[in-house]
Motif scaffolding. Structure first.
Motif, PDB file in Angstrom:
ATOM      1  N   SER A 183       0.825  -1.212   0.000  1.00 46.07           N
ATOM      2  CA  SER A 183       0.000   0.000   0.000  1.00 46.07           C
ATOM      3  C   SER A 183       0.860   1.263   0.000  1.00 46.07           C
ATOM      4  CB  SER A 183      -0.936   0.009   1.216  1.00 46.07           C
ATOM      5  OG  SER A 183      -0.202   0.036   2.424  1.00 46.07           O
ATOM      6  N   THR A 184       1.976   1.229   0.741  1.00 39.80           N
ATOM      7  CA  THR A 184       2.871   2.382   0.776  1.00 39.80           C
ATOM      8  C   THR A 184       3.584   2.544  -0.559  1.00 39.80           C
ATOM      9  OG1 THR A 184       3.220   1.970   3.146  1.00 39.80           O
ATOM     10  CG2 THR A 184       4.716   3.502   2.070  1.00 39.80           C
ATOM     11  N   ARG A 193       2.350   1.689  -3.491  1.00 35.82           N
ATOM     12  CA  ARG A 193       1.343   2.263  -4.396  1.00 35.82           C
ATOM     13  C   ARG A 193       1.227   3.777  -4.179  1.00 35.82           C
ATOM     14  NH1 ARG A 193      -1.875  -1.411  -7.000  1.00 35.82           N
ATOM     15  NH2 ARG A 193      -1.735  -3.568  -6.262  1.00 35.82           N
ATOM     16  N   GLU A 194       1.266   4.145  -2.904  1.00 36.21           N
ATOM     17  CA  GLU A 194       1.167   5.571  -2.581  1.00 36.21           C
ATOM     18  C   GLU A 194       2.358   6.343  -3.141  1.00 36.21           C
ATOM     19  OE1 GLU A 194       0.842   8.408   1.410  1.00 36.21           O
ATOM     20  OE2 GLU A 194       0.586   6.229   1.582  1.00 36.21           O
ATOM     21  N   ASP A 251       1.939   6.624  -6.924  1.00 37.25           N
ATOM     22  CA  ASP A 251       0.902   7.621  -7.177  1.00 37.25           C
ATOM     23  C   ASP A 251       1.439   9.032  -6.951  1.00 37.25           C
ATOM     24  OD1 ASP A 251      -1.016   5.802  -7.883  1.00 37.25           O
ATOM     25  OD2 ASP A 251      -1.907   5.653  -5.884  1.00 37.25           O
ATOM     26  N   LEU A 252       2.304   9.165  -5.945  1.00 38.17           N
ATOM     27  CA  LEU A 252       2.913  10.462  -5.658  1.00 38.17           C
ATOM     28  C   LEU A 252       3.787  10.920  -6.830  1.00 38.17           C
ATOM     29  CD1 LEU A 252       3.615  12.709  -3.550  1.00 38.17           C
ATOM     30  CD2 LEU A 252       5.510  11.238  -2.819  1.00 38.17           C
ATOM     31  N   ARG A 273       1.245  16.353  -0.527  1.00 36.61           N
ATOM     32  CA  ARG A 273       1.263  14.889  -0.527  1.00 36.61           C
ATOM     33  C   ARG A 273       2.660  14.358  -0.234  1.00 36.61           C
ATOM     34  NH1 ARG A 273      -1.795  12.216  -5.531  1.00 36.61           N
ATOM     35  NH2 ARG A 273      -1.153  10.395  -4.307  1.00 36.61           N
ATOM     36  N   PHE A 277       3.700  11.934   2.828  1.00 38.56           N
ATOM     37  CA  PHE A 277       4.353  10.655   2.549  1.00 38.56           C
ATOM     38  C   PHE A 277       5.677  10.548   3.306  1.00 38.56           C
ATOM     39  CE2 PHE A 277       7.266   7.968   0.107  1.00 38.56           C
ATOM     40  CZ  PHE A 277       6.520   6.797   0.045  1.00 38.56           C
TER      41      PHE A 277
END
Length: 277
Positions: free
Chosen positions: A43-44, A46-47, A50-51, A66, A70
């Motif tokens: 999940s991290t 993916r984040e 996405d960032l 963001r 993060f």
């Protein structure tokens, strides 16, 4: 950023993400894998991807916000900065290799695409390093303040009696904190007797003994009595071998004995009630 790169990332986002997660996990430092579960890692990751993508199409304010969030998250997770920066580099390599396989990068436009990649990745890498470093420094500073507050607490246990339990190594900086907390606490709690419990101090050498004696002397100067508790046999032997004079101090081998002495000094004592176990 070059529209060719932007369009390719948008169209192949899922494939890029999956390959990035797989590659990054295979090459990840053991420290990263030990502190987070597979679910949190995925999940991290993916984040993070996405960032990176949000930097392509999002506003500067949104991206910076963001990025800060993060950075705070990965600092809490214990991810090293090298892992984050390497992850960004890996993302760029994956995109470039996939574009080559798709024949979007040719001999004719290769140098132009490389320049575009550099113009996009380098500022983002610098910004990530800057935000991560600032967040890490802030976190360390807050942790240091919290540890200082916990390193020398003064606890009221009875009226006019307070205890300062010490745990761990005592250095010069911590000794100053002990002295400051002692003097402030004695006045605040109107203490007549202060017990300094050194049961949790692993080593008592000349410097540590000197700091403790100084603290006890300072307490006496403001009108309170000081009892040193937790003098274990090995510490007693060390103190004797070092030639340190503790004759001016009241000492006890345990906190329990120290509290009993403190009660006597304040004209009180513990009475066992009839029928009590």
């Amino acid at each position: 950023m070059n529209k060719l790169i932007y369009g390719f990332i948008e169209e192949n986002k899922l494939d890029i993400l999956n390959e990035w997660i797989e590659t990054t996990k295979d090459n990840a430092d053991d420290r990263v894998l030990r502190v987070v579960s597979d679910q949190v890692f995925t999940s991290t990751s993916r984040e993070f991807v996405d960032l990176i993508i949000s930097n392509i199409k999002g506003t500067k304010e949104d991206y910076t916000s963001r990025l800060t969030d993060f950075a705070e998250k990965v600092v809490r997770l214990g991810w090293p900065l090298t892992f984050v920066t390497k992850g960004l580099h890996t993302f760029g390599e994956i995109v470039f290799e996939k574009m080559e396989k798709s024949e979007l990068v040719t001999k004719d436009n290769q140098m132009e695409v490389i320049r575009e990649f550099g113009a996009w990745m380098t500022p983002m890498n610098n910004e990530i390093v800057s935000v991560y470093s600032t967040t890490w420094e802030k976190t360390v500073s807050l942790q240091k303040i919290a540890l200082q507050e916990l390193s020398a607490p003064l606890i009221p246990v009875f009226e006019k009696i307070t205890v300062m339990p010490l745990v761990g190594t005592i250095d010069t900086e911590r000794a100053k904190q002990i002295m400051e907390n002692l003097l402030k606490g004695v006045v605040k709690h109107r203490s007549e007797v202060v017990l300094i419990d050194i049961t949790g101090v692993p080593v008592v050498d000349t410097m540590v003994a000197h700091h403790i004696i100084q603290a006890a002397d300072a307490v006496r100067l403001i009108g309170a009595k000081c009892i040193i508790c937790g003098i274990r046999p090995e510490i007693a032997q060390t103190i004797v071998s070092l030639g340190i004079d503790l004759n001016q101090l009241t000492t006890q081998n345990s906190l329990q004995k120290g509290i009993e002495t403190a009660l006597e000094l304040t004209d009180r004592k513990i009475i066992v009630m009839e029928g009590a176990k």
